[in-house]
Design an enzyme around this catalytic site. Structure first.
Site, PDB file in Angstrom:
ATOM      1  N   ASP A 161     -60.345 -21.155  47.910  1.00 19.93           N
ATOM      2  CA  ASP A 161     -60.792 -19.822  47.507  1.00 19.93           C
ATOM      3  C   ASP A 161     -61.130 -19.906  46.015  1.00 19.93           C
ATOM      4  OD1 ASP A 161     -60.993 -17.195  46.605  1.00 19.93           O
ATOM      5  OD2 ASP A 161     -59.448 -16.445  47.973  1.00 19.93           O
TER       6      ASP A 161
ATOM      7  N   LYS B 287     -66.370  -9.971  43.536  1.00 19.27           N
ATOM      8  CA  LYS B 287     -65.752 -10.103  42.217  1.00 19.27           C
ATOM      9  C   LYS B 287     -66.774 -10.674  41.224  1.00 19.27           C
ATOM     10  CE  LYS B 287     -62.315  -8.782  44.786  1.00 19.27           C
ATOM     11  NZ  LYS B 287     -61.346  -9.683  45.388  1.00 19.27           N
TER      12      LYS B 287
HETATM   13  C1  LIG Z   1     -60.756  -9.902  46.657  1.00 20.09           C
HETATM   14  C2  LIG Z   1     -60.301 -11.252  47.064  1.00 20.09           C
HETATM   15  C3  LIG Z   1     -60.402 -11.675  48.399  1.00 20.09           C
HETATM   16  C4  LIG Z   1     -60.918 -10.776  49.502  1.00 20.09           C
HETATM   17  O1  LIG Z   1     -62.261 -10.478  49.351  1.00 20.09           O
HETATM   18  P1  LIG Z   1     -62.929  -9.063  49.800  1.00 20.09           P
HETATM   19  O2  LIG Z   1     -64.320  -9.211  49.333  1.00 20.09           O
HETATM   20  O3  LIG Z   1     -62.152  -7.989  49.129  1.00 20.09           O
HETATM   21  O4  LIG Z   1     -62.787  -9.006  51.282  1.00 20.09           O
HETATM   22  C5  LIG Z   1     -59.990 -12.969  48.687  1.00 20.09           C
HETATM   23  N1  LIG Z   1     -59.485 -13.784  47.742  1.00 20.09           N
HETATM   24  C6  LIG Z   1     -59.369 -13.403  46.458  1.00 20.09           C
HETATM   25  C7  LIG Z   1     -58.809 -14.349  45.462  1.00 20.09           C
HETATM   26  C8  LIG Z   1     -59.763 -12.133  46.078  1.00 20.09           C
HETATM   27  O5  LIG Z   1     -59.613 -11.747  44.803  1.00 20.09           O
END
Ligand SMILES: *Cc1c(COP(=O)(O)O)cnc(C)c1O
Length: 384
Positions: free
Chosen positions: A175, A200
């Site tokens: 991630d 983000k």
């Molecule tokens: C926000 C986030 C997610 C999930 O993503 P969404 O677009 O809100 O579904 C997964 N991993 C991290 C590190 C995040 O900050």
């Protein structure tokens, strides 16, 4: 010069992009259509139905592949939809080893959705690879890494984990939401899948919810594409357009996020009312050496604990902030503050949470790209 040879800042703007074939539009049009005319059954111009593919989404998927140094990008309706697609590669009885200090929504989908389908999840501290090694057995199919971790800003050595699974069938997924490809390239460090909440930093303007996967391997890309199309959690054309536009300024935004992040981290550390500051750029951060090798800079995500702080103290501070907005999410141009224990991490049981350091008084900042003097003054008045 092939797109592969371009440097990063050029890739964010041009990677995988061509002027639109119809009229030469420099930005891909928002192809707000579900279907495409066929001249005779099965004869079309590459698109037949927008769940399967849409030209605006294709432009985004190509951009994603380019900036992450992969060959295939897939865009989803959210980061969690992207994670959902990765876990659907698995079958009942398969085991996953995941970071214990993890985005709350990732923990929730693993535990509350996929565990009941017979997939087994182990959550371990990944600061050393031994903890991972201990959990690996013949059923292990996936290792899920998040680095820097959320919200404790621990750094996991991606290459060390990749080495561990190199000659196995185990898939390594990272991630990369917090770091972005501006700071680190997991595929270059040996990962098989990069995942993003493009909501983000990639989108960067807090105006859309989008998820992404990028891979190098063709067969893995085909399996994920099958799931994307079969399960249907795709990203729409308008959202694809917004993230594409965001990506074009990723490098300049990230540069400022990192500069401001450093200034805010150093300010907090110098404030006697602050007990602890978590930011991987500090030379005495326990994983600083790994961060220095694997990342180009240290980012704008910071967590801190006020001295002698309670749940109520943390709430008071985040309520008093004026330039920082109290809100979920991160990575936009504006500075945000969050209280993990009651917000992003509320779905993780208190005991589980505190084991990884997410105490009641912890506050998380997503440092934006405003004038940093204003950000520091805002923190100063809220902490006082
Ligand atoms: C926000 C986030 C997610 C999930 O993503 P969404 O677009 O809100 O579904 C997964 N991993 C991290 C590190 C995040 O900050």
């Amino acid at each position: 010069m092939g797109a592969k040879d371009l440097k990063f800042n050029t890739k964010t703007i041009h990677g995988g992009q061509q002027p639109d074939a119809a009229y030469g539009a420099v930005m891909p049009p928002i192809y707000q259509t579900s279907t495409y005319a066929q001249s005779t059954p099965g004869e079309h111009k590459g698109y037949e139905y927008s769940r399967s593919a849409n030209p605006t989404r294709t432009a985004l998927e190509n951009a994603l592949a380019s900036i992450e140094g992969g060959n295939y990008g897939l865009a989803f309706g959210s980061g969690l939809a992207a994670i959902d697609a990765v876990i659907k590669l698995l079958s009942p009885g398969d085991e996953v080893i995941s970071t214990n200090d993890l985005y709350g929504g990732s923990y929730r989908i693993f535990k509350k959705i996929f565990e009941k389908f017979g997939i087994i999840f182990h959550f371990v501290g990944m600061q050393g690879v031994d903890a991972i090694k201990e959990k690996i057995n013949v059923n292990t199919k996936l290792i899920w890494v998040e680095t820097p971790t959320n919200p404790m800003m621990n750094i996991i050595d991606i290459r060390a984990v990749a080495d561990l699974v190199e000659h196995t069938e185990i898939i390594l997924a990272v991630d990369n939401t917090f770091a972005t490809p501006y700071l680190q390239l997991p595929l270059h460090l040996g990962a098989d899948i990069v995942m993003h909440s493009a909501t983000k930093y990639l989108g960067g303007h807090s105006d859309t919810v989008v998820g992404a996967l990028v891979v190098k391997d063709k067969e893995l890309a085909e399996r994920l594409y099958f799931i994307q199309n079969a399960s249907g959690a795709i990203c729409g054309p308008m959202d694809s357009f917004l993230v594409l536009r965001g990506i074009k300024t990723l490098h300049v935004r990230m540069q400022r996020h990192c500069e401001n992040g450093r200034a805010v981290a150093e300010y907090l550390r110098s404030n006697p009312k602050i007990e602890k500051v978590y930011w991987p750029g500090f030379v005495d951060h326990p994983n600083h050496e790994i961060a220095k090798v694997q990342m180009n800079d240290f980012g704008g995500m910071i967590s801190f604990v006020p001295k002698g702080g309670s749940y109520e103290d943390a709430i008071k501070i985040v309520e008093r902030l004026q330039v920082f907005t109290l809100a979920e999410s991160l990575g936009g141009v504006e500075s945000l503050a969050g209280h993990p224990a009651s917000m992003t991490h509320a779905s993780i049981p208190k005991e589980e949470r505190e084991k990884s350091g997410v105490v009641d008084a912890l506050i998380r900042l997503s440092v934006g790209i405003e004038d940093v003097e204003d950000l520091i003054a805002d923190l100063e008045q809220a902490i006082d």
